[in-house]
Scaffold this motif. Sequence first.
Motif, PDB file in Angstrom:
ATOM      1  N   MET A   3     -78.298 -76.710 -19.124  1.00 32.31           N
ATOM      2  CA  MET A   3     -78.303 -76.904 -17.924  1.00 32.31           C
ATOM      3  C   MET A   3     -77.073 -76.409 -17.606  1.00 32.31           C
ATOM      4  SD  MET A   3     -78.451 -79.905 -15.459  1.00 32.31           S
ATOM      5  CE  MET A   3     -77.059 -80.811 -16.149  1.00 32.31           C
ATOM      6  N   ASN A   4     -76.683 -75.611 -16.500  1.00 32.34           N
ATOM      7  CA  ASN A   4     -75.163 -74.834 -16.005  1.00 32.34           C
ATOM      8  C   ASN A   4     -74.944 -75.570 -15.013  1.00 32.34           C
ATOM      9  OD1 ASN A   4     -73.104 -73.644 -15.499  1.00 32.34           O
ATOM     10  ND2 ASN A   4     -73.485 -72.486 -15.122  1.00 32.34           N
ATOM     11  N   LEU A   5     -74.269 -76.743 -14.584  1.00 35.11           N
ATOM     12  CA  LEU A   5     -73.802 -77.875 -13.582  1.00 35.11           C
ATOM     13  C   LEU A   5     -72.878 -76.752 -12.164  1.00 35.11           C
ATOM     14  CD1 LEU A   5     -74.301 -79.826 -11.908  1.00 35.11           C
ATOM     15  CD2 LEU A   5     -73.705 -81.045 -12.889  1.00 35.11           C
ATOM     16  N   GLN A   6     -73.547 -76.523 -11.404  1.00 38.72           N
ATOM     17  CA  GLN A   6     -71.682 -75.849 -10.497  1.00 38.72           C
ATOM     18  C   GLN A   6     -71.725 -77.026  -9.754  1.00 38.72           C
ATOM     19  OE1 GLN A   6     -71.907 -71.437  -9.455  1.00 38.72           O
ATOM     20  NE2 GLN A   6     -70.310 -72.406  -7.667  1.00 38.72           N
ATOM     21  N   VAL A   7     -70.892 -77.924  -9.603  1.00 41.71           N
ATOM     22  CA  VAL A   7     -70.410 -78.614  -8.526  1.00 41.71           C
ATOM     23  C   VAL A   7     -69.092 -78.012  -7.860  1.00 41.71           C
ATOM     24  CG1 VAL A   7     -70.299 -80.903  -7.383  1.00 41.71           C
ATOM     25  CG2 VAL A   7     -71.311 -80.404  -9.722  1.00 41.71           C
ATOM     26  N   ASP A   8     -69.776 -78.090  -6.205  1.00 42.03           N
ATOM     27  CA  ASP A   8     -68.568 -76.944  -5.091  1.00 42.03           C
ATOM     28  C   ASP A   8     -68.432 -78.707  -4.208  1.00 42.03           C
ATOM     29  OD1 ASP A   8     -66.365 -76.316  -3.014  1.00 42.03           O
ATOM     30  OD2 ASP A   8     -68.232 -76.182  -1.636  1.00 42.03           O
ATOM     31  N   ILE A   9     -67.031 -79.669  -4.680  1.00 45.26           N
ATOM     32  CA  ILE A   9     -66.460 -80.695  -4.258  1.00 45.26           C
ATOM     33  C   ILE A   9     -65.290 -80.362  -3.079  1.00 45.26           C
ATOM     34  CG2 ILE A   9     -65.166 -82.454  -4.525  1.00 45.26           C
ATOM     35  CD1 ILE A   9     -65.978 -82.411  -7.636  1.00 45.26           C
ATOM     36  N   GLN A  10     -66.388 -80.900  -1.831  1.00 50.38           N
ATOM     37  CA  GLN A  10     -64.329 -80.610  -0.742  1.00 50.38           C
ATOM     38  C   GLN A  10     -64.342 -81.951  -0.470  1.00 50.38           C
ATOM     39  OE1 GLN A  10     -67.355 -78.439   2.295  1.00 50.38           O
ATOM     40  NE2 GLN A  10     -67.349 -76.690   0.911  1.00 50.38           N
ATOM     41  N   ASN A  11     -62.567 -81.692  -0.230  1.00 54.13           N
ATOM     42  CA  ASN A  11     -62.250 -83.351   0.143  1.00 54.13           C
ATOM     43  C   ASN A  11     -62.066 -82.710   1.844  1.00 54.13           C
ATOM     44  OD1 ASN A  11     -61.179 -85.716   1.297  1.00 54.13           O
ATOM     45  ND2 ASN A  11     -60.131 -85.764  -0.822  1.00 54.13           N
ATOM     46  N   ALA A  12     -62.545 -83.552   2.830  1.00 49.18           N
ATOM     47  CA  ALA A  12     -62.279 -83.205   4.013  1.00 49.18           C
ATOM     48  C   ALA A  12     -62.159 -84.483   4.547  1.00 49.18           C
ATOM     49  CB  ALA A  12     -62.892 -81.807   5.268  1.00 49.18           C
ATOM     50  N   SER A  13     -61.665 -85.745   3.738  1.00 50.95           N
ATOM     51  CA  SER A  13     -61.695 -86.929   4.515  1.00 50.95           C
ATOM     52  C   SER A  13     -60.131 -87.543   4.826  1.00 50.95           C
ATOM     53  CB  SER A  13     -62.319 -87.364   3.424  1.00 50.95           C
ATOM     54  OG  SER A  13     -61.003 -88.177   2.767  1.00 50.95           O
ATOM     55  N   GLY A  14     -58.555 -86.389   4.000  1.00 47.20           N
ATOM     56  CA  GLY A  14     -57.524 -87.322   4.398  1.00 47.20           C
ATOM     57  C   GLY A  14     -57.620 -88.399   3.390  1.00 47.20           C
ATOM     58  N   GLU A  15     -58.590 -88.551   2.903  1.00 45.97           N
ATOM     59  CA  GLU A  15     -58.173 -90.125   2.073  1.00 45.97           C
ATOM     60  C   GLU A  15     -57.530 -89.510   0.520  1.00 45.97           C
ATOM     61  OE1 GLU A  15     -58.951 -93.784   3.285  1.00 45.97           O
ATOM     62  OE2 GLU A  15     -58.999 -93.122   5.015  1.00 45.97           O
ATOM     63  N   SER A  16     -57.873 -90.595  -0.275  1.00 48.57           N
ATOM     64  CA  SER A  16     -57.448 -90.314  -1.620  1.00 48.57           C
ATOM     65  C   SER A  16     -59.658 -90.788  -2.326  1.00 48.57           C
ATOM     66  CB  SER A  16     -56.603 -90.722  -2.413  1.00 48.57           C
ATOM     67  OG  SER A  16     -57.223 -92.343  -2.626  1.00 48.57           O
ATOM     68  N   ALA A  17     -59.801 -89.597  -3.381  1.00 49.96           N
ATOM     69  CA  ALA A  17     -61.116 -89.889  -3.831  1.00 49.96           C
ATOM     70  C   ALA A  17     -60.795 -90.171  -5.431  1.00 49.96           C
ATOM     71  CB  ALA A  17     -61.636 -88.693  -2.541  1.00 49.96           C
TER      72      ALA A  17
END
Length: 159
Positions: free
Chosen positions: A1-15
């Motif tokens: 399986m080829n997994l692509q995960v797009d992550i966007q941090n729009a929270s202004g918090e650490s994650a």
Amino acid sequence: MNLQVDIQNASGESAPDEEDIRGWISTVLSGRRSADTEISVRLVDIEEMTKLNQGYRDKSGPTNVLSFPSDLPPDLDLPLLGDIVICAPVVCDEAKSQQKILQAHWAHMTVHGTLHLLGYDHIEEDEALAMEALETEILTSLNYPCPYQGEQSKEHADA
């Protein structure tokens, strides 16, 4: 399986680290999905989650995690599994108030949201018990504690 995960941090918090998020998702999908897969994860603030929760679930206030499975026409062969939206301030507040390890709670919300994309749900009691058992199995395999320890079932993430 080829997994692509797009992550966007729009929270202004650490994650959590993006590699941790990808790893949690990959663990959920392992053995449950063999096809190429794309998932978007958006980390949001209280305001954005409140709007989404009201708009899509007709519920006021923010929630911890929402999942939006892709709804592509059957003849469109794309690997998009869907989107997961996690409210960073809610996750942080819950971890503190429930005396949970913050990283473990982030992992739980990510696992929970990913299972929803795979079609798991917790509307009915038997579905809830099955989903909780699977979440516990996945999280303990990642060396996190049972997320429901000390809780009376039925206290679920809202995805």
